[in-house]
Design an enzyme around this catalytic site. Structure first.
Site, short mmCIF file in Angstrom:
data_model
loop_
_atom_site.label_atom_id
_atom_site.label_comp_id
_atom_site.label_asym_id
_atom_site.label_seq_id
_atom_site.Cartn_x
_atom_site.Cartn_y
_atom_site.Cartn_z
N SER A 1 0.86 -1.17 -0.45
CA SER A 1 -0.18 -0.12 0.14
C SER A 1 0.68 1.34 -0.25
CB SER A 1 -0.70 -0.02 1.05
OG SER A 1 -1.39 0.99 1.25
N GLU B 1 -0.27 4.09 1.79
CA GLU B 1 0.72 3.72 3.81
C GLU B 1 1.80 3.83 3.28
OE1 GLU B 1 -1.82 5.63 5.84
OE2 GLU B 1 -2.82 6.05 3.88
N TYR C 1 -1.52 0.17 10.68
CA TYR C 1 -1.41 -0.40 9.32
C TYR C 1 -1.04 -0.37 8.42
CZ TYR C 1 -3.62 -0.78 4.90
OH TYR C 1 -4.02 -0.73 2.80
P1 NAP Z 1 -11.64 -3.91 1.72
O1 NAP Z 1 -12.40 -4.23 0.50
O2 NAP Z 1 -11.48 -3.99 2.87
O3 NAP Z 1 -11.52 -6.03 1.56
C1 NAP Z 1 -10.44 -6.94 2.73
C2 NAP Z 1 -11.24 -8.37 2.83
O4 NAP Z 1 -10.19 -8.85 3.73
C3 NAP Z 1 -12.08 -8.66 3.18
O5 NAP Z 1 -12.08 -9.15 1.75
C4 NAP Z 1 -12.34 -8.58 4.40
O6 NAP Z 1 -12.94 -10.03 4.68
C5 NAP Z 1 -11.02 -10.06 4.93
N1 NAP Z 1 -10.88 -10.01 6.11
C6 NAP Z 1 -9.98 -8.49 7.19
N2 NAP Z 1 -9.87 -9.21 8.46
C7 NAP Z 1 -9.67 -9.96 8.11
C8 NAP Z 1 -9.08 -11.58 9.04
N3 NAP Z 1 -9.02 -11.21 10.21
N4 NAP Z 1 -9.33 -12.56 8.58
C9 NAP Z 1 -9.62 -12.83 7.21
N5 NAP Z 1 -10.32 -11.76 6.26
C10 NAP Z 1 -9.97 -10.89 6.66
O7 NAP Z 1 -10.13 -4.02 1.04
P2 NAP Z 1 -10.22 -3.70 -0.48
O8 NAP Z 1 -9.97 -2.20 -0.51
O9 NAP Z 1 -9.94 -5.04 -1.28
O10 NAP Z 1 -7.92 -4.41 -0.62
C11 NAP Z 1 -7.78 -5.54 -0.56
C12 NAP Z 1 -6.46 -5.20 -0.04
O11 NAP Z 1 -5.65 -4.30 -0.63
C13 NAP Z 1 -6.13 -5.12 1.76
O12 NAP Z 1 -5.07 -6.07 1.71
C14 NAP Z 1 -5.42 -3.29 1.58
O13 NAP Z 1 -4.87 -3.41 2.44
C15 NAP Z 1 -5.07 -3.13 0.14
N6 NAP Z 1 -5.32 -2.35 -0.11
C16 NAP Z 1 -5.97 -1.96 -0.58
C17 NAP Z 1 -6.13 -0.09 -1.57
C18 NAP Z 1 -8.12 0.66 -2.17
O14 NAP Z 1 -7.18 1.88 -1.51
N7 NAP Z 1 -8.58 -0.21 -1.93
C19 NAP Z 1 -4.88 -0.01 -1.67
C20 NAP Z 1 -3.81 -0.34 -0.99
C21 NAP Z 1 -3.77 -1.61 -0.52
P3 NAP Z 1 -14.90 -10.12 5.79
O15 NAP Z 1 -15.69 -9.25 4.67
O16 NAP Z 1 -15.24 -11.31 6.06
O17 NAP Z 1 -14.42 -8.49 6.55
O1 F7E Z 2 -8.88 8.20 3.78
C1 F7E Z 2 -9.77 12.00 5.12
C2 F7E Z 2 -8.45 10.71 5.90
O2 F7E Z 2 -9.73 6.34 4.90
C3 F7E Z 2 -8.39 9.20 2.90
C4 F7E Z 2 -7.08 2.32 2.76
O3 F7E Z 2 -8.11 1.62 1.48
O4 F7E Z 2 -5.68 4.29 1.22
C5 F7E Z 2 -6.68 3.34 2.07
O5 F7E Z 2 -6.15 4.53 2.86
C6 F7E Z 2 -7.63 10.14 3.52
C7 F7E Z 2 -7.15 10.09 4.46
O6 F7E Z 2 -8.71 5.49 3.20
C8 F7E Z 2 -12.82 11.64 6.80
O7 F7E Z 2 -7.77 11.68 7.05
C9 F7E Z 2 -11.56 13.22 5.88
O8 F7E Z 2 -6.16 11.57 4.98
O9 F7E Z 2 -10.47 6.76 2.82
P1 F7E Z 2 -9.38 6.42 3.86
P2 F7E Z 2 -7.14 5.74 3.55
O10 F7E Z 2 -6.55 5.97 4.63
O11 F7E Z 2 -6.05 6.64 2.47
C10 F7E Z 2 -4.64 2.91 1.35
C11 F7E Z 2 -4.14 3.04 0.00
C12 F7E Z 2 -4.84 1.99 1.81
O12 F7E Z 2 -3.84 0.94 1.96
C13 F7E Z 2 -5.63 1.39 2.98
O13 F7E Z 2 -5.88 0.45 3.24
O14 F7E Z 2 -9.42 10.29 3.40
N1 F7E Z 2 -10.92 11.92 5.45
N2 F7E Z 2 -12.48 12.97 6.82
C14 F7E Z 2 -11.63 11.18 5.73
N3 F7E Z 2 -11.30 10.01 6.03
C15 F7E Z 2 -12.05 8.94 6.40
N4 F7E Z 2 -12.58 7.41 6.16
N5 F7E Z 2 -13.63 9.25 6.58
C16 F7E Z 2 -13.92 10.72 6.73
O15 F7E Z 2 -14.67 11.01 7.59
#
Ligand code: NAP
Ligand code: F7E
Length: 327
Positions: free
Chosen positions: A128, A130, A152
């Site tokens: 990520s 992050e 995270y």
């Molecule tokens: P998501 O919608 O939150 O899906 C997360 C998945 O992980 C769900 O299937 C969830 O299952 C499963 N999971 C969570 N905790 C678990 C546990 N304790 N045991 C087994 N399964 C568990 O995330 P996503 O956006 O599809 O992202 C997929 C991956 O890419 C994640 O690893 C995330 O950290 C990473 N990532 C995401 C982004 C982004 O912007 N979306 C960017 C960079 C990296 P349940 O349905 O049972 O909760």
């Molecule tokens: O926040 C700001 C918050 O929670 C984005 C995950 O998929 O991408 C995701 O992480 C920004 C942050 O995503 C609210 O402070 C303001 O700066 O949508 P987010 P994230 O933290 O960037 C990365 C790449 C991953 O890997 C992660 O799994 O938005 N923000 N106001 C807020 N964020 C939330 N959630 N809610 C608010 O009300």
């Protein structure tokens, strides 16, 4: 013979798009889910509802090495996509221990199970942006040092290092995608983009008065999940395993996202968005911007959706969602 893929986190946003993508490529798709998901399929499998009959789901826990070994041994997949994780950054400040346990041990268990019982299986780790956290350079590439700002982010740096080390130590095909934020109509409601587009639709239909947000100045490099799962597959289908940054190379603030989302339904965000200081994070990642030149060049990958198209897709889907579901 068709290839076999095993996906952890198959019920999530990326898991569902990746499953569709692999089915189109004639893969046999297996997924690991928590047992509760099978017991409450209607709610927990909503993203997979339309393709459930085409895939095989296995109950297992990312916290149990034995349960993962059983599935890896039984399925002997060609490719494992390890997407399962506690993925909500804000929650990782509230429950550091379970975030670390799930994200680090889960990754380690799968890598170890592959090494012992199916060493030819290729492995993808969901890294990520992050991991860059308090960024050391702009834009961020594969060479940029990490400086995570949350548990995270720390867990993802550990997963990235484990993945690299298994590649180097045991000559396994392992790689990490360093994916920047990617969103879609299937995004979880807790993430800011979906929180905004869902609220926009509810406000438009008179179900909600305003929208509480935290830091509007945070900037992200937002892409569409459909584009990003294609990059995961490309990474596992090269001659040599490598890590890649996946991003759009364009950056927008939360404020700009909200402004556009409200505009799309003819509303002014300033009238509805209220700042809530308790939604700010203890240590914020203020600005992320990716440089994905390596992926463009070596994987021939580029995003199809731009920012406007992403926001429009999400707003349109949420208008339909709220109209149909009534909430
Ligand atoms: P998501 O919608 O939150 O899906 C997360 C998945 O992980 C769900 O299937 C969830 O299952 C499963 N999971 C969570 N905790 C678990 C546990 N304790 N045991 C087994 N399964 C568990 O995330 P996503 O956006 O599809 O992202 C997929 C991956 O890419 C994640 O690893 C995330 O950290 C990473 N990532 C995401 C982004 C982004 O912007 N979306 C960017 C960079 C990296 P349940 O349905 O049972 O909760
Ligand atoms: O926040 C700001 C918050 O929670 C984005 C995950 O998929 O991408 C995701 O992480 C920004 C942050 O995503 C609210 O402070 C303001 O700066 O949508 P987010 P994230 O933290 O960037 C990365 C790449 C991953 O890997 C992660 O799994 O938005 N923000 N106001 C807020 N964020 C939330 N959630 N809610 C608010 O009300």
């Amino acid at each position: 013979m068709s290839k076999k893929a095993l996906i952890t986190g198959i019920t999530g946003q990326d898991g569902s798009y990746l499953t569709e993508f692999l089915l189109k490529k004639k893969y046999k798709v297996h997924g690991i889910v928590r047992r509760v998901a099978l017991e409450d399929g209607n709610h927990r499998l909503w993203r997979l509802r339309h393709i459930l009959k085409k895939i095989t789901l296995h109950p297992a826990s990312l916290e149990s090495y034995a349960s993962l070994v059983k599935i890896i041994t039984r399925t002997k997949p060609d490719e494992v996509y390890h997407l399962g994780a506690q993925s909500y950054v804000d929650y990782s400040f509230k429950d550091e221990f379970s975030t670390l346990n799930t994200n680090i041990n889960g990754t380690h268990y799968i890598l170890s199970a592959i090494k012992e019982f199916s060493p030819k299986t290729k492995f993808y780790f969901a890294g990520s942006s992050e991991m860059f956290g308090k960024v050391r350079e702009v834009p961020q590439s594969e060479k940029t040092p990490f400086y995570p700002r949350s548990v995270y982010g720390i867990s993802k740096v550990a997963g990235y290092d484990l993945t690299r080390n298994y590649r180097e130590a045991y000559n396994m095909y392992c790689c990490s995608g360093i994916l920047f934020n990617h969103e879609s109509p299937r995004r979880g409601f807790e993430f800011v983009t979906r929180k905004i587009t869902h609220a926009v639709a509810r406000i438009k239909f008179g179900l909600q008065k305003d929208l509480e947000l935290g830091n509007l100045d945070a900037k992200r490099d937002w892409g569409h999940a459909e584009d990003y799962v294609r990059a995961m597959w490309l990474m596992l289908n090269q001659r040599v395993p490598k890590d890649y940054v996946i991003s759009t190379g364009k950056q927008f603030s939360v404020k700009e996202f909200a402004k556009l989302a409200f505009e799309l339904v003819g509303l002014d965000y300033k009238k509805y968005v209220k700042i809530q200081k308790n939604l700010y994070r203890p240590s914020e990642v203020r600005s992320l911007l990716g440089n994905c030149n390596k992926a463009r060049k070596e994987l021939n990958w580029k995003p199809k959706y731009n920012f406007k198209e992403l926001v429009a897709d999400m707003v349109k889907a949420d208008l339909e969602f709220v109209k149909k579901e009534g909430y």
